[in-house]
Scaffold this active site. Structure first.
Site, mmCIF file in Angstrom:
data_model
loop_
_atom_site.group_PDB
_atom_site.id
_atom_site.type_symbol
_atom_site.label_atom_id
_atom_site.label_comp_id
_atom_site.label_asym_id
_atom_site.label_seq_id
_atom_site.Cartn_x
_atom_site.Cartn_y
_atom_site.Cartn_z
ATOM 1 N N LYS A 137 0.825 -1.215 0.000
ATOM 2 C CA LYS A 137 0.000 0.000 0.000
ATOM 3 C C LYS A 137 0.857 1.262 0.000
ATOM 4 C CE LYS A 137 -4.024 -2.017 2.328
ATOM 5 N NZ LYS A 137 -4.833 -2.010 3.585
ATOM 6 N N ASP B 160 5.449 -1.190 12.057
ATOM 7 C CA ASP B 160 4.236 -1.778 12.628
ATOM 8 C C ASP B 160 4.130 -1.301 14.065
ATOM 9 O OD1 ASP B 160 2.156 -3.236 13.621
ATOM 10 O OD2 ASP B 160 2.962 -5.204 13.100
ATOM 11 N N ASN C 221 1.238 10.513 13.152
ATOM 12 C CA ASN C 221 -0.063 10.712 12.525
ATOM 13 C C ASN C 221 -0.955 9.482 12.548
ATOM 14 O OD1 ASN C 221 -1.914 11.941 10.184
ATOM 15 N ND2 ASN C 221 -1.132 9.966 9.442
ATOM 16 N N SER D 106 -4.095 13.705 17.806
ATOM 17 C CA SER D 106 -5.101 13.197 18.727
ATOM 18 C C SER D 106 -6.455 13.259 18.013
ATOM 19 C CB SER D 106 -5.092 14.021 20.019
ATOM 20 O OG SER D 106 -6.063 13.566 20.928
ATOM 21 N N TYR E 5 -10.786 3.668 22.597
ATOM 22 C CA TYR E 5 -10.347 4.589 21.533
ATOM 23 C C TYR E 5 -10.236 6.009 22.077
ATOM 24 C CZ TYR E 5 -10.374 7.348 17.250
ATOM 25 O OH TYR E 5 -10.052 8.246 16.260
ATOM 26 N N LYS F 189 -6.762 8.355 22.436
ATOM 27 C CA LYS F 189 -6.589 9.691 21.866
ATOM 28 C C LYS F 189 -6.244 10.712 22.956
ATOM 29 C CE LYS F 189 -6.854 8.849 17.569
ATOM 30 N NZ LYS F 189 -5.599 8.949 16.778
#
Length: 294
Positions: free
Chosen positions: A63, A85, A112, A151, A181, A185
């Site tokens: 990719k 990874d 990112n 974030s 999740y 963040k």
């Protein structure tokens, strides 16, 4: 207060910053994690267009090589693949060693890539790259190297880091995906602030940010009606690169150590927990404990 913050970040005024405001980046060595798609790819595109040497750090070579070709077709410049990874601490160490075998200086690190594995992953990657970042700061005209940590507005929806949920446990399984999740963040933002505290006096400028509510391939999991409703709140993906590019490339960005940034290219406040020095120190210690034996 939360509602006002969400409205402010979800419906930002027109940006006063654009990719055309990025200075010439010749001689700058930059890493963008997760840049084979989405906001990261847009970030890499802008950096290449302004003559930076860009490493795209991502897991899938196939990719990423396609993304590199796409970017070459669009910019005439070629990014470099760095296999990373973030879910594997050993793989992170290999990636950092690979980079350090090629470069002695790193001027900007865009942490990112998304999702929960990457709070610890990005800490370890950043820690291993600190020698190159510190050299990059010394060689930069403004005396800084930048670490830009992505974030999310999701960080506003939780009030603490529950250390009992950071590893597989009954408490973690009980928490559910959404809560984990949001916590991850928040963790990114706390890490950004703690990095600023610890290394700001050595030229490291660390920022955390909400890139904005963006259209992405994540919406493919929604139904047709949900997609339409969510779409009313979403902005085009390229907009999501603006705030991190502002932090990572501009002269103004050199003054932002420890700041939390919001769409589009504005200084915000973020979750109040980010400012808690004890929380920052506790999370940093937990990070260090996890990577001590790698």
């Amino acid at each position: 207060m939360l509602l006002l913050t969400l409205i402010n970040e979800s419906f930002p005024p027109k940006s006063t910053f654009s990719v055309d405001n990025i200075p010439d980046l010749s001689g700058k060595v930059i890493i963008v994690t997760g840049a084979n798609t989405g906001v990261g790819k847009e970030t890499a595109k802008a950096l290449l267009n302004h003559n930076a040497k860009v490493y795209i750090a991502a897991r899938s070579q196939e990719k990423t090589e396609k993304a590199i070709q796409d970017l070459k077709n669009e910019t005439g410049k070629e990014a470099i693949f760095l296999k990373l990874d973030l879910a594997s601490l050993k793989a992170i160490k290999v990636a950092a060693e690979e980079f350090l075998s090629k470069e002695t200086e790193l001027h900007v690190l865009f942490n990112n890539a998304g999702f929960g594995t990457n709070t610890l992953g990005h800490f370890y990657f950043t820690k291993l790259l600190l020698p190159a970042l510190l050299k990059g700061a010394k060689s930069s005209p403004d005396g800084t190297a930048r670490v830009v940590n992505t974030s999310s507005s999701a960080s506003l929806f939780t009030s603490k880091i529950n250390f009992d949920t950071l590893k597989d446990s009954p408490a973690r399984r009980k928490s559910g995906t959404n809560q984990l999740y949001m916590q991850s963040k928040l963790g990114n933002a706390i890490f950004a602030k703690e990095l600023a505290r610890r290394y700001g006096d050595q030229g490291i400028v660390s920022t955390g940010l909400n890139p904005g509510n963006l259209s992405s391939d994540l919406q493919r999991h929604l139904g047709r009606i949900e997609t339409k409703l969510v779409g009313l709140l979403l902005h085009p993906t390229p907009m999501g690169a603006l705030t991190q590019l502002w932090a990572g490339t501009t002269q103004e960005g050199a003054t932002m150590n420890g700041k939390y940034l919001i769409p589009w290219a504005r200084i915000g406040t973020g979750n109040p927990v980010i400012q808690d020095e004890k929380v920052g120190a506790d999370l940093w210690k937990w990070f260090e404990d996890q990577v001590a034996d790698i």
